[in-house]
Design an enzyme around this catalytic site. Sequence first.
Site, PDB file in Angstrom:
ATOM      1  CG  ASN A  93      19.515  43.615  35.635  1.00  0.00           C
ATOM      2  OD1 ASN A  93      18.675  43.431  36.509  1.00  0.00           O
ATOM      3  ND2 ASN A  93      19.308  43.305  34.367  1.00  0.00           N
ATOM      4  NE  ARG A 117      15.215  44.700  34.510  1.00  0.00           N
ATOM      5  CZ  ARG A 117      14.813  43.488  34.851  1.00  0.00           C
ATOM      6  NH1 ARG A 117      15.598  42.715  35.578  1.00  0.00           N
ATOM      7  NH2 ARG A 117      13.637  43.049  34.477  1.00  0.00           N
ATOM      8  CG  HIS A 143      10.639  41.780  30.007  1.00  0.00           C
ATOM      9  ND1 HIS A 143       9.678  40.800  29.960  1.00  0.00           N
ATOM     10  CD2 HIS A 143      11.530  41.366  30.944  1.00  0.00           C
ATOM     11  CE1 HIS A 143       9.968  39.841  30.810  1.00  0.00           C
ATOM     12  NE2 HIS A 143      11.096  40.160  31.428  1.00  0.00           N
ATOM     13  NE  ARG A 145       8.568  35.965  37.204  1.00  0.00           N
ATOM     14  CZ  ARG A 145       9.132  36.952  36.519  1.00  0.00           C
ATOM     15  NH1 ARG A 145       8.430  38.041  36.225  1.00  0.00           N
ATOM     16  NH2 ARG A 145      10.385  36.871  36.131  1.00  0.00           N
ATOM     17  CD  GLU A 164      17.028  43.468  30.082  1.00  0.00           C
ATOM     18  OE1 GLU A 164      15.811  43.450  30.284  1.00  0.00           O
ATOM     19  OE2 GLU A 164      17.831  42.719  30.671  1.00  0.00           O
TER      20      GLU A 164
END
Length: 400
Positions: free
Chosen positions: A9, A93, A181, A241, A379
Amino acid sequence: MIGVVLVVNAGSSSIRFKLYRVADGAPAALLSGAMSGIGSRPALDVKDGAGRVVEQCSFSTKEVPDAAAAQHVLADRLQHLVGEATITAVGHRVVHGGPTYAEPVLINDAVLRQLEGFIPLAPLHQLRNLDPIRVLRQRRPDLPQVACFDTAFHRGQPEASDRFALPRALYDEGVRRYGFHGLSYEYVSGRLRAIAPEVATGRVVIAHLGSGASLCALHDGHPRETTMSFTALDGVPMGTRSGSLDPGAVLHLIEHKGMSPSEVGHMLYHESGLLGLSGLSGDVRALLASNRPEAGLALDVFCRRVAQAVAALAVTLGGLDALVFTAGIGENAPPIRERIVAALGWTGLRLDAEANRAGAERIDAPESRAEIRIVPTDEELTIVRHTVRLLARTAPVATA
């Protein structure tokens, strides 16, 4: 099927990884860790499957100047740590699969070219996601690599949730609400089905709250709408962000403030969100520890926007049976969960203060009209499962 599968990742300044031994399709964690501080203070931390420290070392920026060099160093160290065992597959990922990929895919030259074409859709993430793939293809061209997409989970949402109110031709060209996500939502929804099957079949909003944050509405485990859309900028404010923004504000910055598109992009990705609101930090932990009014304002805006998103997603679902918190902030920040639920008090949501402080699995009060849960995400486990399943359908992973 027996093998050793590496999950990668890669982010803007770090490469997180997890190494699994897979026997009869069941993955068991061997090692995990991260190469962090890439470009500034590179360091490698590795733990075994039980969480014990195996290795900690730092590097100079000359030794690890960029992500590609970090991947080479990481590959060397991992091979040393696994000894005679051979890494037989890698799952990655990859943030953006564009309109093309709705499920994991075995990477080849053509796939890699297509994924490079999606870099403008996720400039903060996609390029970094692809760097390790290129390095490993150079080092071991025979090694199967699988791309698992954050956008894929949302491909099943209704068309009304998939569209912007823009000319249809743009949708046909790929300007649509992709959502992100997805690997986290997939894991959490699956975990919820295991621990609370009666809730998982109902109307659920999952709040993935971390340095990147979004929320997703699901009914019977299927996605119905999400707050991020064409890029990972949309939705609630994040660490650095902006979240949702009037497009007229962007036009104003370009047309009247004289900012270039790249300057606006840098500001929206790196200088906005909690950092921009507070002028102090994009880290919720630092803001919670501060008594500065700017820190309080940033957290107020964040919690309000998240609560508004929960309410909006409940409209899509026609009600709410459960609110689930996950990811770094969602799992570990009781004051943030408390503020969000308090803002939703008019819906009948009620928090059990003691359970919330303790980080219990279920944190709703008895009188709450819907369940409130904390479900830690994983994940990496989602990625290794996808990698094993895909390779089982093509060619078995070699014996370690």
